[in-house]
Each structure stands twice: as C-alpha cells, then as structure tokens.
Enzyme design. Structure first.
Site, mmCIF file in Angstrom:
data_model
loop_
_atom_site.group_PDB
_atom_site.id
_atom_site.type_symbol
_atom_site.label_atom_id
_atom_site.label_comp_id
_atom_site.label_asym_id
_atom_site.label_seq_id
_atom_site.Cartn_x
_atom_site.Cartn_y
_atom_site.Cartn_z
ATOM 1 C CB CYS A 38 -0.835 -0.115 1.183
ATOM 2 S SG CYS A 38 -0.075 -0.181 2.588
ATOM 3 C CG ASP A 40 -0.368 3.344 4.026
ATOM 4 O OD1 ASP A 40 -0.297 4.305 3.396
ATOM 5 O OD2 ASP A 40 -1.327 2.609 4.261
ATOM 6 C CB CYS A 67 -4.740 2.675 6.402
ATOM 7 S SG CYS A 67 -4.268 1.186 7.475
ATOM 8 C CB CYS A 111 -2.867 -2.549 8.546
ATOM 9 S SG CYS A 111 -3.833 -2.303 7.058
HETATM 10 FE FE1 FES Z 1 -1.473 0.241 4.201
HETATM 11 FE FE2 FES Z 1 -3.162 -0.203 6.101
HETATM 12 S S1 FES Z 1 -3.612 -0.241 3.813
HETATM 13 S S2 FES Z 1 -0.959 -0.004 6.298
#
Ligand code: FES
Length: 177
Positions: A38, A40, A67, A111
C-alpha cells in the site's frame, strides 16, 4: 451512546484517542517500515529501562503515514509492549498486538504486520546497532541520540551507514521514458 463491536467501530474508537502518538525525543531505538503493498509507512520509537536486572520496554511511541487500521494497531501495540522484554515483544505478532480490534478483515492484516515489522526493526536496531543506539546508560542525559531529527534526516543517516535506524524501503518507481 451506541456501542458497536464491529471492527470499523473499534478502529474508529482507537484512532479517536490514539495512545503514544508522536516522536519520542529520548528514545533508545527507532524502526521505520514501509508497507509493501500500500505504500504506507510506520515509524516506532522505543525506550528501554532496567527492571529487576532485566531490560524491558519502558515506553513506545509511533508516527504513521498510513491507514486508520495501522494507527489503531500501533496505538494498541505501543501500550501492550510496555514492560515487556525484547524477546517477549518479539514473540507477539501484529495480529496479536491488535487483538482488541477483534477479528481483522483479511485486507487489513498487513496493516498490523507493518506495526510488527516496525517493532522488530526498532529492536533489531537497538540490539544489533551501533554503540550510539545502546543508550541505556543514564549518562546519556542531555546528549542528542541518533533517534532525533526528521524522518528524512533519519533515512539519510541510515543510508549513510546506519545509526540505530533500520529502514525498509520500497524500490522507487521506475521512471523509464
Ligand atoms: Fe497500508 Fe493499512 S492499508 S497500512
């Protein structure tokens, strides 16, 4: 007034009042990871203390560019690992640390893995890092640790040879023209 046990509601409750959010100025170690799928990012700081002759996690904090689930999971994890030894903390999976959120949707398991990886990265940096990262001696009062500075500073320092920070970076996007 309503109390919901749904995953979404629990995440919302956790991020409404996240625990241990923010940079820790006097941390002993820091770990930063990026989510492979993702994009992140999560960073975790750890401070250790000596307890009955055993080194345990005194406190933990985090910053997340991720997220809501990652924030909620990190909030729970930084509370849960307080007082644990590194081996006890390492025995916990991301899912276990986020157990209070209830059963995780399959799409959200990664996550919590990011939280686990950030914790592992910080512990690894502390235990296998350079002497500067082993700042458990009380004499470090007032001296800046390598865990200070901006995220960019930290990454640049890590790229220069590592100073207690382990960064797991995604490969840059290819820009072939
Ligand atoms: Fe990337 Fe949750 S969607 S850490």
């Amino acid at each position: 007034m309503t109390h919901s046990d749904s995953f979404e509601e629990k995440v919302r409750e956790a991020i409404a009042n996240p625990k241990n959010l923010g940079k820790m100025e006097d941390a002993d170690a820091v770990g930063t990871v990026g989510g492979a799928g993702c994009g992140d990012m999560l960073r975790m700081w750890l401070k250790f203390k000596d307890q009955d002759g055993k080194k345990v996690i005194d406190k933990a904090s985090f910053q997340s560019f991720g997220c809501e689930t990652a924030i909620a999971a990190a909030s729970l994890a930084t509370e849960l690992i307080k007082g644990k030894s590194t081996s006890e903390a390492l025995a916990l999976s991301g899912v276990e640390m986020a157990a209070d959120l209830g059963p995780l949707p399959p799409t959200k398991i990664h996550c919590t893995t990011m939280v686990e990886d950030a914790l592992r990265s910080a512990i690894a940096a502390h235990e296998g890092g350079s002497p500067e990262t082993k700042a458990s001696e009380p004499s470090t009062e007032g001296s800046p640790l390598t865990t200070q500075g901006s995220l960019l500073d930290q990454m640049q320092n890590a790229a220069k040879g590592g100073q207690g920070l382990r960064v797991v970076m995604l490969p840059p996007e290819e820009d072939s023209s």
